[in-house]
Structures are given as structure tokens and as C-alpha cells.
Scaffold this motif. Structure first.
Motif, PDB file in Angstrom:
ATOM      1  N   ALA A 258       6.304  -2.102  -2.038  1.00  0.00           N
ATOM      2  CA  ALA A 258       7.385  -1.722  -1.419  1.00  0.00           C
ATOM      3  C   ALA A 258       8.310  -1.028  -2.661  1.00  0.00           C
ATOM      4  O   ALA A 258       9.241   0.379  -3.023  1.00  0.00           O
ATOM      5  CB  ALA A 258       8.177  -1.185  -0.214  1.00  0.00           C
ATOM      6  N   ARG A 259       9.259  -2.307  -2.767  1.00  0.00           N
ATOM      7  CA  ARG A 259      10.257  -2.059  -4.139  1.00  0.00           C
ATOM      8  C   ARG A 259      10.102  -0.963  -4.553  1.00  0.00           C
ATOM      9  O   ARG A 259      10.821   0.188  -5.685  1.00  0.00           O
ATOM     10  CB  ARG A 259      10.574  -3.554  -4.006  1.00  0.00           C
ATOM     11  N   LEU A 260       9.278  -1.271  -5.508  1.00  0.00           N
ATOM     12  CA  LEU A 260       8.728  -0.536  -6.926  1.00  0.00           C
ATOM     13  C   LEU A 260       8.751   1.036  -6.076  1.00  0.00           C
ATOM     14  O   LEU A 260       9.475   2.025  -7.099  1.00  0.00           O
ATOM     15  CB  LEU A 260       7.622  -1.062  -7.747  1.00  0.00           C
ATOM     16  N   ALA A 261       7.863   1.325  -5.319  1.00  0.00           N
ATOM     17  CA  ALA A 261       7.990   2.819  -4.486  1.00  0.00           C
ATOM     18  C   ALA A 261       8.960   3.582  -3.846  1.00  0.00           C
ATOM     19  O   ALA A 261       9.586   4.107  -4.611  1.00  0.00           O
ATOM     20  CB  ALA A 261       7.049   2.523  -3.742  1.00  0.00           C
ATOM     21  N   ARG A 262      10.284   2.181  -4.308  1.00  0.00           N
ATOM     22  CA  ARG A 262      11.410   2.739  -3.735  1.00  0.00           C
ATOM     23  C   ARG A 262      12.376   3.473  -4.803  1.00  0.00           C
ATOM     24  O   ARG A 262      12.599   4.659  -4.913  1.00  0.00           O
ATOM     25  CB  ARG A 262      12.374   1.551  -3.300  1.00  0.00           C
ATOM     26  N   THR A 263      11.280   3.107  -6.166  1.00  0.00           N
ATOM     27  CA  THR A 263      12.521   3.285  -7.965  1.00  0.00           C
ATOM     28  C   THR A 263      11.887   4.935  -7.677  1.00  0.00           C
ATOM     29  O   THR A 263      12.691   5.382  -8.364  1.00  0.00           O
ATOM     30  CB  THR A 263      11.977   2.596  -8.432  1.00  0.00           C
ATOM     31  N   ILE A 264      11.089   5.625  -6.925  1.00  0.00           N
ATOM     32  CA  ILE A 264      10.321   6.623  -7.462  1.00  0.00           C
ATOM     33  C   ILE A 264      10.908   7.913  -6.524  1.00  0.00           C
ATOM     34  O   ILE A 264       9.928   8.706  -6.212  1.00  0.00           O
ATOM     35  CB  ILE A 264       9.381   7.239  -8.529  1.00  0.00           C
ATOM     36  N   GLY A 265      11.518   7.142  -5.484  1.00  0.00           N
ATOM     37  CA  GLY A 265      12.363   8.041  -4.185  1.00  0.00           C
ATOM     38  C   GLY A 265      10.638   8.201  -3.095  1.00  0.00           C
ATOM     39  O   GLY A 265      10.228   8.598  -2.284  1.00  0.00           O
ATOM     40  N   ILE A 266       9.740   7.305  -3.274  1.00  0.00           N
ATOM     41  CA  ILE A 266       8.343   6.810  -1.892  1.00  0.00           C
ATOM     42  C   ILE A 266       8.953   5.702  -1.121  1.00  0.00           C
ATOM     43  O   ILE A 266       8.999   4.293  -1.622  1.00  0.00           O
ATOM     44  CB  ILE A 266       7.525   6.683  -2.418  1.00  0.00           C
ATOM     45  N   ARG A 267       9.099   6.078   0.521  1.00  0.00           N
ATOM     46  CA  ARG A 267       9.269   4.187   1.101  1.00  0.00           C
ATOM     47  C   ARG A 267       7.832   4.500   1.594  1.00  0.00           C
ATOM     48  O   ARG A 267       7.573   5.692   2.637  1.00  0.00           O
ATOM     49  CB  ARG A 267      10.588   5.543   2.051  1.00  0.00           C
ATOM     50  N   LEU A 268       7.233   3.183   1.088  1.00  0.00           N
ATOM     51  CA  LEU A 268       6.451   2.964   1.713  1.00  0.00           C
ATOM     52  C   LEU A 268       6.606   2.201   3.068  1.00  0.00           C
ATOM     53  O   LEU A 268       7.772   1.341   3.699  1.00  0.00           O
ATOM     54  CB  LEU A 268       5.138   1.621   1.147  1.00  0.00           C
ATOM     55  N   PRO A 269       5.656   2.182   4.333  1.00  0.00           N
ATOM     56  CA  PRO A 269       6.100   1.888   4.764  1.00  0.00           C
ATOM     57  C   PRO A 269       5.665  -0.080   5.938  1.00  0.00           C
ATOM     58  O   PRO A 269       4.642   0.425   6.540  1.00  0.00           O
ATOM     59  CB  PRO A 269       5.646   2.743   6.711  1.00  0.00           C
ATOM     60  N   ILE A 270       6.679  -0.776   4.699  1.00  0.00           N
ATOM     61  CA  ILE A 270       5.913  -1.983   4.906  1.00  0.00           C
ATOM     62  C   ILE A 270       6.867  -3.027   4.958  1.00  0.00           C
ATOM     63  O   ILE A 270       8.085  -2.654   4.402  1.00  0.00           O
ATOM     64  CB  ILE A 270       5.521  -1.771   3.538  1.00  0.00           C
ATOM     65  N   TYR A 271       6.747  -4.439   5.306  1.00  0.00           N
ATOM     66  CA  TYR A 271       7.906  -5.019   5.417  1.00  0.00           C
ATOM     67  C   TYR A 271       7.151  -6.222   5.762  1.00  0.00           C
ATOM     68  O   TYR A 271       6.324  -6.463   6.291  1.00  0.00           O
ATOM     69  CB  TYR A 271       8.929  -4.940   6.916  1.00  0.00           C
ATOM     70  N   PRO A 272       8.496  -7.275   4.579  1.00  0.00           N
ATOM     71  CA  PRO A 272       6.784  -8.419   4.339  1.00  0.00           C
ATOM     72  C   PRO A 272       7.466  -9.783   6.016  1.00  0.00           C
ATOM     73  O   PRO A 272       8.046  -9.402   6.443  1.00  0.00           O
ATOM     74  CB  PRO A 272       7.963  -9.154   3.460  1.00  0.00           C
ATOM     75  N   ALA A 273       6.357 -10.892   6.349  1.00  0.00           N
ATOM     76  CA  ALA A 273       6.057 -11.193   7.358  1.00  0.00           C
ATOM     77  C   ALA A 273       5.920 -12.702   6.570  1.00  0.00           C
ATOM     78  O   ALA A 273       4.930 -12.599   5.846  1.00  0.00           O
ATOM     79  CB  ALA A 273       5.634 -10.820   8.308  1.00  0.00           C
ATOM     80  N   LYS A 274       7.405 -13.315   6.418  1.00  0.00           N
ATOM     81  CA  LYS A 274       6.655 -15.182   5.716  1.00  0.00           C
ATOM     82  C   LYS A 274       5.402 -15.417   6.729  1.00  0.00           C
ATOM     83  O   LYS A 274       5.914 -16.143   8.035  1.00  0.00           O
ATOM     84  CB  LYS A 274       8.067 -15.435   5.680  1.00  0.00           C
ATOM     85  N   GLY A 275       5.123 -16.047   5.875  1.00  0.00           N
ATOM     86  CA  GLY A 275       4.318 -16.969   6.612  1.00  0.00           C
ATOM     87  C   GLY A 275       4.010 -18.395   5.694  1.00  0.00           C
ATOM     88  O   GLY A 275       4.413 -18.803   5.035  1.00  0.00           O
ATOM     89  N   TYR A 276       3.476 -19.326   6.456  1.00  0.00           N
ATOM     90  CA  TYR A 276       4.126 -21.332   5.860  1.00  0.00           C
ATOM     91  C   TYR A 276       2.902 -21.650   6.507  1.00  0.00           C
ATOM     92  O   TYR A 276       1.441 -21.206   7.029  1.00  0.00           O
ATOM     93  CB  TYR A 276       5.002 -21.400   7.125  1.00  0.00           C
ATOM     94  N   SER A 277       2.001 -21.692   5.476  1.00  0.00           N
ATOM     95  CA  SER A 277       0.677 -22.848   5.478  1.00  0.00           C
ATOM     96  C   SER A 277       0.808 -24.356   4.602  1.00  0.00           C
ATOM     97  O   SER A 277       1.790 -24.461   3.747  1.00  0.00           O
ATOM     98  CB  SER A 277      -0.059 -22.255   4.455  1.00  0.00           C
ATOM     99  N   MET A 278       0.726 -25.267   5.273  1.00  0.00           N
ATOM    100  CA  MET A 278       0.069 -26.579   4.337  1.00  0.00           C
ATOM    101  C   MET A 278      -0.973 -26.838   4.322  1.00  0.00           C
ATOM    102  O   MET A 278      -1.938 -26.901   4.701  1.00  0.00           O
ATOM    103  CB  MET A 278       0.464 -27.699   5.449  1.00  0.00           C
TER     104      MET A 278
END
Length: 415
Positions: A258-278
Motif C-alpha cells: 500500500a505504501r509503494l502504491a501510494r507513490t504512484i497515486g494508487i490507494r490500495l484498501p489495505i490496513y495492517p493488523a498486528k498479530g503476535y506469536s510465540m
């Protein structure tokens, strides 16, 4: 045709493999030091089409509202002004209707099922020393009401090919003796015999070896800073001291896409969900679980990887930060003690966090971007390991203008 894949997680390496298998020249670029060093190595390891339910559902808004006032929820949202999260959240709420949840679940399920078929085929064709767990995956319930709701909720899975059956408490403990010592009062479980578990990092390592044998080049410790375009074509990638040129470019870098796409004006509908693991070693001689599973109350999931047990939990919407504290793993540690008392050696445990790329509706984004030689394969959320092989097949079919096994419109950016 030369193609560059940005991202060496499980999605990126399987995409590279499928491209190379079909005769393309491929280069993979990743900012980490090796394949699956980020989120792909912080998952529970479930290959779980039977858990393909869309997160955007009629019950989701109340769960998110609860998370604003307590930390004891499996999905957390921290209140703050974040335009990107607000934009994503409004789209998420739009999907929380029964009809949309049904359609999105089916889209996820069909891709996950196709992906599992391809995964098994790749393991067999390549002669990999990789055996997914037999016996299925267990979805555990602590009360009769929850179990009855799960049976009704799971009808969509059973009607569409998943082999699920209900286990009583005694049947559960007979199938998985390690749970008989659990301190949790489970009343029963749903067993999905078609689901499996496996270590995505080990699979990706084997796939990378096959890729290199087919001539795929890997550039690690390399951060792509921008995408360069001229008219309706991508002309190259800027990566610090180097530029990378190809005929086509594939965004498969999880939330960073999504960050890279924004450099050329594309807004991907993606947001990060942080997950935890052990990941913790099994104490020698202890009765450890053989089957993967999920405690549906806490949404703590686990898989057995040889002499280790991987446990994961929580989806936290806090932006792109990978920071964490010891208390963030308390849900996992408490679950480990409750579910499998005396089984794990916590003194030698390792802890990780990863950012899962979530779309508002649930299915990933697979297809062409706005520049005609840019392609997207991201947004798989918590099912990246499950959907990897099927997503790679679909994307390469699109690149080659071939008919896909599945309808592609459910996964298109324009949907």
C-alpha cells in the motif's frame, strides 16, 4: 517476459515459483535478509479453508466497539486520529451485512480450497520432505451456546466442500489427548478434517531452492523506495543505489504494498493488523498436542512444528508500528498455561509480531493495477499461508491472459 516480484514472504515466493515454472524470467526483491523473515514467520501455521469466514460480519461492529474500552478482546483498535484507518474502517463497516459477509466468505473459501489443492500438488510434484499434519484442525468451544452457533455458522463451509463434524468433550479428548489436562472447560469442538497445519517458513525455503534452480534471482536487504512510471507503464523501481528494470512488476509485499502504491497515486484498501506469536520448545516427555487448533473464545491458535509449538493471537489495528511489550503476549502465555499445562519450555520461547495486510471485505487483491504492467497480489490478512498457492496461480493466469480456475472479479482491485 521478465517480471520483478516485490516481497519474499509466502505470497511473493509462491508467486515467483509459479512464474518461473511457466517459463518467465523472475527477480524477487525484499528488504529483509531472507524469505519469510517478517509476517509469514509469525503465523500459527494453519492451512485452514474451514476458517475462511469474513471478519466483516454483522457481529463485528460490536466487537470493535468493545475493544475501545477493554484490552481483553481478540481484535483491538486503539483510538487515535488516523485518516487511513478511518477510510478503511468505513469500508469495513459497509461490508458488515449478512449478504456481503456471505459473499466475501465464499470468495475467501473458494480461493483457500483451490490453494490447498495446489499446495498438496506442489509438495508431491517437487518431492518435498514436507508433510502437513494429518487429522485436521480443531475449533474448540467453551459453552453449548457457542458450539450450537458454530454449527449453524459453519453450514456455509459444509455446503461448500469442507468436511466438518462435531465432537463431544469426550470425543475431543480421545482425538487430542493433550487437551484432557486442559484447565479450560471445553464442551466440545468442530473438527475440520480437510484443514491442516504446516510451517510456512520451511515451505518457503524449499520453494526458494526450486526457484533458484529455475534461475530466479533474489535480492535481499533491498528496500524499494518508489515506483517510476511514464504514462500508463511502470518504467522501473528505485531501490537506494540501484534501479530495477523489467517488463512487469508485482506488488506482493504485504502492507508495504500500500505504501509503494501510494507513490504512484494508487490507494490500495489495505490496513495492517498486528498479530503476535510465540514459538516454544515442547518439554521432553510432555504430552503435547498433535493437531492444530483454535480456542474460539480467546482466538488463540496453535500448530505443532516438530518439537516446537507455535501459538498466535490478537489482531491489533495500531498502524505500521512493530513495537510491542511483554504484556502484549499475555493472552498467548495464559492460553498456553490453560490449554497445555506443563508442556512448554517458556524459558526458551521466541516471540514475534507481524503485520497482516487486511482488506475491508476480506478477499485479497489479485490482478492488474492502473499502470498496465503493474500487478497486485496482497491483502490476504490472516490466511496468507492458506491462500498463497491459489493466489499465485490466479495472478499468473491474469498476467498471461489465460482463463482462471476461479472468477477473478471477486479479487480485483476494482470490486
Amino acid at each position: 517476459m521478465k517480471l520483478i516480484v516485490i516481497g519474499a514472504g509466502i505470497i511473493g515466493v509462491t508467486t515467483a515459483y509459479e512464474l518461473a515454472r511457466r517459463g518467465h524470467e523472475v527477480q524477487v526483491i525484499d528488504r529483509e535478509a531472507g524469505e519469510t523473515r517478517a509476517t509469514s514467520d509469525a503465523t500459527a501455521g494453519l492451512i485452514a479453508p474451514g476458517h475462511s469466514f469474513a471478519w466483516a460480519s454483522p457481529s463485528a461492529p460490536m466487537e470493535l466497539l468493545k475493544s475501545l474500552f477493554t484490552s481483553d478482546t481478540s481484535i483491538r483498535v486503539r483510538p487515535r486520529f488516523d485518516p487511513e484507518l478511518i477510510f478503511w474502517g468505513l469500508k469495513f463497516l459497509r461490508e458488515c451485512t449478512p449478504l456481503r459477509a456471505h459473499d466475501n466468505t465464499l470468495a475467501k473459501l473458494r480461493l483457500a480450497q483451490r490453494s490447498q489443492q495446489l499446495f498438496n500438488q506442489i509438495v508431491a510434484d517437487e518431492g518435498m520432505d514436507f508433510k502437513p499434519s494429518a487429522g485436521g484442525v480443531l475449533y474448540l468451544y467453551r459453552d453449548e451456546l457457542g458450539l450450537r452457533r458454530a454449527i449453524e455458522h459453519g453450514r456455509i463451509m459444509r455446503e461448500n466442500g469442507q468436511q466438518q463434524n462435531v465432537l463431544s468433550r469426550d470425543e475431543l479428548f480421545h482425538l487430542e489427548p493433550a487437551l484432557a489436562k486442559s484447565q479450560v472447560p471445553f464442551v466440545g469442538a468442530v473438527r475440520d478434517a480437510t484443514d491442516a497445519t504446516g510451517n510456512p517458513a520451511f515451505f518457503a525455503s524449499e520453494i526458494r531452492k526450486r526457484c533458484e534452480e529455475m534461475g530466479v534471482q533474489f535480492a535481499f536487504d533491498t528496500t524499494i523506495q518508489s515506483i517510476n512510471i511514464d504514462g500508463d507503464r511502470v518504467t522501473g523501481l528505485s531501490g537506494g543505489k540501484s534501479d530495477f528494470l523489467a517488463d512487469g512488476y508485482i506488488l506482493a509485499g504485504g502492507p508495504d504494498s500500500a505504501r509503494l502504491a501510494r507513490t504512484i497515486g494508487i490507494r490500495l484498501p489495505i490496513y495492517p493488523a498486528k498479530g503476535y506469536s510465540m514459538t516454544a520448545p515442547v518439554t521432553p516427555g510432555a504430552l503435547a498436542p498433535q493437531l492444530g487448533g483454535i480456542d474460539e473464545k480467546s482466538l488463540v491458535a496453535w500448530s505443532r512444528f516438530g518439537d516446537q509449538l507455535r501459538m498466535s493471537a490478537t489482531a491489533e489495528f495500531t498502524g505500521y508500528s512493530l513495537e510491542y511489550s511483554a504484556k502484549d503476549f499475555s493472552r498467548i502465555l495464559n492460553a498456553g498455561e490453560e490449554l497445555f499445562p506443563g508442556v512448554l519450555d517458556y524459558n526458551r520461547a521466541t516471540y514475534k509480531v507481524g503485520l497482516r495486510p487486511m482488506t475491508p471485505d476480506g478477499p485479497p487483491i489479485i490482478g492488474r493495477g492502473r499502470p498496465r504492467n503493474l500487478y497486485i497480489n496482497t491483502g490476504h490478512g490472516h490466511l496468507g499461508w492458506t491462500m498463497a498457492c491459489g493466489s499465485a496461480e490466479m495472478l499468473v493466469d491474469i498476467i498471461e491472459s489465460k482463463p482462471s480456475t476461479l472468477r477473478t472479479d471477486a479479487y480485483a482491485l476494482s470490486r
